[in-house]
Design a protein around this motif. Structure first.
Motif, short mmCIF file in Angstrom:
data_model
loop_
_atom_site.label_atom_id
_atom_site.label_comp_id
_atom_site.label_asym_id
_atom_site.label_seq_id
_atom_site.Cartn_x
_atom_site.Cartn_y
_atom_site.Cartn_z
N SER A 151 0.89 -1.03 0.10
CA SER A 151 0.11 0.11 0.09
C SER A 151 0.99 1.35 -0.01
O SER A 151 1.83 1.27 0.79
CB SER A 151 -0.92 0.16 1.15
N ALA A 152 0.82 2.37 -0.74
CA ALA A 152 1.55 3.34 -0.94
C ALA A 152 0.73 4.57 -0.85
O ALA A 152 -0.55 4.60 -1.04
CB ALA A 152 2.08 3.39 -2.26
N GLY B 68 7.08 15.05 -2.60
CA GLY B 68 6.74 15.07 -1.27
C GLY B 68 7.10 13.75 -0.59
O GLY B 68 8.14 13.00 -1.02
N MET B 69 6.56 13.23 0.64
CA MET B 69 6.98 12.33 1.27
C MET B 69 6.06 10.88 0.96
O MET B 69 4.72 11.43 0.69
CB MET B 69 6.83 12.61 2.76
N VAL B 70 6.74 9.83 0.65
CA VAL B 70 6.04 8.72 0.40
C VAL B 70 6.22 7.62 1.36
O VAL B 70 7.29 7.41 1.94
CB VAL B 70 6.23 8.14 -1.02
N ASP C 258 -0.74 16.47 7.41
CA ASP C 258 0.20 15.38 7.75
C ASP C 258 -0.73 14.24 7.57
O ASP C 258 -0.11 13.10 8.33
CB ASP C 258 0.70 15.38 8.84
N CYS C 259 -1.69 14.13 7.05
CA CYS C 259 -2.39 12.80 6.84
C CYS C 259 -1.98 12.04 5.57
O CYS C 259 -1.49 12.61 4.64
CB CYS C 259 -4.07 13.00 6.48
N LEU C 260 -2.10 10.69 5.91
CA LEU C 260 -1.49 9.61 4.72
C LEU C 260 -2.68 9.49 3.95
O LEU C 260 -3.89 9.28 4.25
CB LEU C 260 -1.17 8.33 5.41
N VAL C 261 -2.63 9.89 2.63
CA VAL C 261 -3.37 9.70 1.48
C VAL C 261 -3.04 8.75 0.50
O VAL C 261 -2.13 8.62 0.12
CB VAL C 261 -3.60 11.03 0.68
#
Length: 112
Positions: free
Chosen positions: A24-25, A77-79, A32-35
């Motif tokens: 899952s990516a 961005g951050m992954v 700062d929520c993971l989408v």
């Protein structure tokens, strides 16, 4: 106790994708929520060795190949990637330290 994150070899760490296990990516969105990222956004190739072991085609990418594809898409961005297997897994992150290097954030004891 705090465990320091470990940098991983971009070209040796392989992510697999098939029906039994996968990944899952996510990217870090506002607040700062993971989408979730689209699972079809990467160009996968067939790993012949894993395919022979599993008995059917298995798609694979190294973390380095994922970073290269993100750079080609001009993503900066951050992954975060969660690797899912029935009894184990890992969490990797790219871009948290201002570089295009992957770090292993932790391990899992099964599907996340």
């Amino acid at each position: 106790m705090f465990k320091e994150f470990s940098q991983v070899d971009n070209n040796q760490t392989i992510i697999y994708k098939n029906n039994e296990f996968g990944y899952s990516a996510f990217y870090t969105g506002s607040l700062d929520c993971l989408v979730p990222m689209d699972k079809n956004m990467f160009q996968w190739h067939i790993d012949e060795n894993a395919s022979k072991f599993i008995g059917k085609p298995v798609s694979a990418l190294t973390l380095g190949e994922i970073a290269e594809q993100l750079a080609e898409m001009e993503y900066s961005g951050m992954v975060t990637i969660f690797v899912n297997r029935p009894t184990s897994g890992e969490v990797y992150q790219l871009g948290n330290y201002g570089t295009y290097e992957w770090f292993e954030l932790g391990t899992l004891r099964g599907f996340c």
